[in-house]
Design an enzyme around this catalytic site. Structure first.
Site, PDB file in Angstrom:
ATOM      1  N   HIS A 242      -0.185  -1.880  -0.294  1.00 62.75           N
ATOM      2  CA  HIS A 242       0.940  -2.033  -0.310  1.00 62.75           C
ATOM      3  C   HIS A 242       1.912  -3.470   0.789  1.00 62.75           C
ATOM      4  CE1 HIS A 242       1.305   1.396  -3.175  1.00 62.75           C
ATOM      5  NE2 HIS A 242       0.621   1.636  -1.880  1.00 62.75           N
TER       6      HIS A 242
HETATM    7  O1  RIB Z   1       5.267   3.066  -0.809  1.00 63.38           O
HETATM    8  C1  RIB Z   1       4.193   2.561  -0.452  1.00 63.38           C
HETATM    9  C2  RIB Z   1       4.384   2.305   1.541  1.00 63.38           C
HETATM   10  O2  RIB Z   1       4.834   3.651   1.231  1.00 63.38           O
HETATM   11  C3  RIB Z   1       4.042   1.906   1.674  1.00 63.38           C
HETATM   12  O3  RIB Z   1       4.500   1.147   2.888  1.00 63.38           O
HETATM   13  C4  RIB Z   1       2.926   2.601   2.703  1.00 63.38           C
HETATM   14  O4  RIB Z   1       3.116   2.515   4.365  1.00 63.38           O
HETATM   15  C5  RIB Z   1       4.140   3.907   2.661  1.00 63.38           C
HETATM   16  O5  RIB Z   1       4.653   3.339   3.922  1.00 63.38           O
END
Ligand code: RIB
Ligand code: CA
Length: 312
Positions: A242
């Protein structure tokens, strides 16, 4: 000229890789500071983890600040089931030696935006938006001084990952997200719609390990650990990586295709709390307020990431 950025983060293995990508790219981004926020794990872990990542990168002169330890109006929800107890499970690393700054992360954000010329600082939130919203509430005049907010959060086509309708960062602090999305600051969103197209598959984990460096070994350990949850849940070939998409956007925006649309946050309904109602098809008539990335050139993203990590 590198873009001046503040990384606001809840490390988390994917946050950690995003921080490494930024620290490996001084010609593109100048990291003015890192502010930790409660999210994946509690603040005492995220503020420790942020310093561990700086030490892995050998960049101990980057100031790290502790920010808010709880959402604006709700109990903290964490994600140890994804990131492990420490938030950086996957490889054992020593306790950080570099100090935490005394200043609160929110005050660092405010002070930096006041000190730097208007329109020259980009905020890069990688976790719940508590620090950003708190800074905007405390010093509303700084909103107009923000160059851009490039954040990881939300979901539309991909739907939710912590509930059927909400992505984790927005779900943890929906009131904060509502403040940020209504602030009027220029916002670019890296949602699950994009990150779920950037899966860290085994060949990509192997490419990190094949760097033959300490950083390569650490990143392979983190991404291997991080993938087990998503592979089991989605039956996918790897976990979505992500947060590094935020930094990759700053370095190579051409990797992404986006639309300027209206995005509103659900803060009332228990059923859909934290949902990013992204008007991708322009049916609401509501004024656009965010650039929403819809696709990513995944191979180009991982090539960039691997090439930059090799520098550390
Ligand atoms: O949903 C994914 C996000 O939530 C990413 O930033 C992961 O690190 C968590 O913070
Ligand atoms: Ca994160």
């Amino acid at each position: 000229m590198p873009r001046k950025i503040i990384i606001d983060t809840d490390p988390g293995q994917d946050d950690a890789v995003a921080i490494l990508l930024a620290l490996a790219s001084p010609e593109d981004v100048d990291v003015l500071g890192i502010t930790a926020v409660a999210g994946n794990v509690p603040l005492h872990h995220t503020s420790r983890n942020a310093r561990i990542v700086c030490e892995v990168a050998g960049k101990v002169d980057v100031p790290v600040f502790a920010g808010c330890d709880a959402p604006l109006a709700r109990k903290l929800v964490t994600a140890e089931h994804v990131h492990g107890k420490t938030g950086l499970d996957g490889i054992d690393l020593p306790d950080p030696k570099m100090p935490m700054q005394d200043q609160h992360g929110v005050d660092f954000i405010i002070e930096t935006l006041r000190k730097q010329p208007p329109g020259t600082v980009t905020l890069c939130p990688l976790g719940p938006l508590t620090n950003i919203a708190t800074a905007f509430r405390k010093a509303p005049e700084i909103v107009a001084r923000v160059q851009e907010i490039v954040l990881m959060g939300g979901a539309y086509f991909e739907v939710g990952n912590i509930t059927p309708t909400a992505e984790f960062n927005i779900y943890v602090d929906p009131e904060a997200a509502d403040i940020v999305f209504k602030s009027g600051a220029p916002i670019t969103v890296m949602s699950l719609d994009v990150t779920h197209k950037a899966l860290v598959t085994h060949p990509r984990v192997e490419a990190f390990a094949a760097l033959g460096t300490h950083v390569g070994k650490v990143v392979a350990g983190w991404t291997h650990f991080f993938e087990r949850f998503d592979v089991a849940k989605y039956g996918s070939q790897g976990a979505p990586l992500h947060d590094p998409t935020v930094i990759a956007y700053l370095i190579q925006p051409e990797l992404f295709a986006s639309r300027y649309i209206n995005v509103e946050i659900e803060t009332q309904s228990d059923l859909t709390l934290g949902m990013t109602v992204a008007d991708w098809w322009g049916v609401s008539g509501r004024a656009p307020n965010a650039t929403w990335a819809g696709s990513i050139a995944a191979d180009g993203f991982f090539d960039l990431l691997t090439e930059r990590l090799a520098r550390l």
